[in-house]
Design an enzyme around this catalytic site. Sequence first.
Site, PDB file in Angstrom:
ATOM      1  CB  CYS A 188      -0.957  -0.006   1.191  1.00 15.43           C
ATOM      2  SG  CYS A 188      -2.389  -1.095   0.972  1.00 15.43           S
ATOM      3  CG  ASN A 227       3.904 -17.611  -2.898  1.00 12.32           C
ATOM      4  OD1 ASN A 227       3.860 -18.681  -3.507  1.00 12.32           O
ATOM      5  ND2 ASN A 227       4.979 -16.833  -2.935  1.00 12.32           N
ATOM      6  N   GLY A 272       3.672 -19.723   1.743  1.00 11.69           N
ATOM      7  CA  GLY A 272       4.886 -18.897   1.744  1.00 11.69           C
ATOM      8  C   GLY A 272       4.636 -17.429   1.443  1.00 11.69           C
ATOM      9  CG  HIS A 274       2.219 -10.386  -3.903  1.00 11.64           C
ATOM     10  ND1 HIS A 274       1.786 -10.396  -2.594  1.00 11.64           N
ATOM     11  CD2 HIS A 274       3.265 -11.247  -3.967  1.00 11.64           C
ATOM     12  CE1 HIS A 274       2.543 -11.241  -1.899  1.00 11.64           C
ATOM     13  NE2 HIS A 274       3.445 -11.778  -2.704  1.00 11.64           N
TER      14      HIS A 274
HETATM   15  P1  AMP Z   1       5.566 -13.427  -1.187  1.00 13.28           P
HETATM   16  O1  AMP Z   1       6.572 -14.336  -0.533  1.00 13.28           O
HETATM   17  O2  AMP Z   1       4.743 -14.136  -2.229  1.00 13.28           O
HETATM   18  O3  AMP Z   1       4.726 -12.688  -0.181  1.00 13.28           O
HETATM   19  O4  AMP Z   1       6.404 -12.375  -2.011  1.00 13.28           O
HETATM   20  C1  AMP Z   1       6.690 -11.098  -1.556  1.00 13.28           C
HETATM   21  C2  AMP Z   1       7.663 -10.518  -2.552  1.00 13.28           C
HETATM   22  O5  AMP Z   1       7.721  -9.119  -2.348  1.00 13.28           O
HETATM   23  C3  AMP Z   1       9.090 -11.071  -2.425  1.00 13.28           C
HETATM   24  O6  AMP Z   1       9.483 -11.651  -3.669  1.00 13.28           O
HETATM   25  C4  AMP Z   1       9.914  -9.814  -2.087  1.00 13.28           C
HETATM   26  O7  AMP Z   1      11.183  -9.837  -2.672  1.00 13.28           O
HETATM   27  C5  AMP Z   1       9.030  -8.704  -2.626  1.00 13.28           C
HETATM   28  N1  AMP Z   1       9.212  -7.411  -1.983  1.00 13.28           N
HETATM   29  C6  AMP Z   1       9.186  -7.134  -0.655  1.00 13.28           C
HETATM   30  N2  AMP Z   1       9.379  -5.825  -0.449  1.00 13.28           N
HETATM   31  C7  AMP Z   1       9.494  -5.241  -1.666  1.00 13.28           C
HETATM   32  C8  AMP Z   1       9.705  -3.908  -2.117  1.00 13.28           C
HETATM   33  N3  AMP Z   1       9.822  -2.878  -1.263  1.00 13.28           N
HETATM   34  N4  AMP Z   1       9.796  -3.677  -3.453  1.00 13.28           N
HETATM   35  C9  AMP Z   1       9.687  -4.701  -4.324  1.00 13.28           C
HETATM   36  N5  AMP Z   1       9.479  -5.981  -3.957  1.00 13.28           N
HETATM   37  C10 AMP Z   1       9.387  -6.260  -2.646  1.00 13.28           C
HETATM   38 ZN    ZN Z   2      -1.868  -3.293   1.162  1.00 11.17          ZN
END
Ligand code: AMP
Ligand code: ZN
Length: 115
Positions: free
Chosen positions: A7, A87, A93, A100
């Site tokens: 967000c 995920n 995970g 997303h």
């Molecule tokens: P998940 O494990 O499916 O929740 O994936 C979360 C993803 O968000 C991971 O691949 C992280 O590398 C990515 N992530 C976390 N913080 C950021 C950020 N500030 N900008 C871009 N990607 C992010």
């Molecule tokens: Zn959010």
Amino acid sequence: MDNCIFCKIIKKEIPSNIVYEDNQILAFRDINPVAPVHILVIPKKHIESVIELSKDDEILIGKIYTVINKIAKQENINEKGFRVIVNCGEDGGQEVKHLHFHLLGGKKLGVKICE
Ligand code: AMP
Ligand code: ZN
């Protein structure tokens, strides 16, 4: 919601490398890419995960896939192929609790999708 990192990215409070944006959807490069192309496609509406989706979100989720189609062409991975991963929850995970879609490509991806 106030503490949701995605967000904050939507509100531009945290910088990100945006590849697509419209009034409902944002796509930006993952900060820790696991493939040459690793993009996160998210709804601007804060939805925690697939489990929090409702019937009202059906059109939005369809739009996310047409955005993925557009970005895949933009990134030149449409012909060789790619993978979309969502995920959900602890066993799935999911680290960031804002729905997303990981768009992964740019190399031959491994066959293992779970272990
Ligand atoms: P998940 O494990 O499916 O929740 O994936 C979360 C993803 O968000 C991971 O691949 C992280 O590398 C990515 N992530 C976390 N913080 C950021 C950020 N500030 N900008 C871009 N990607 C992010
Ligand atoms: Zn959010």
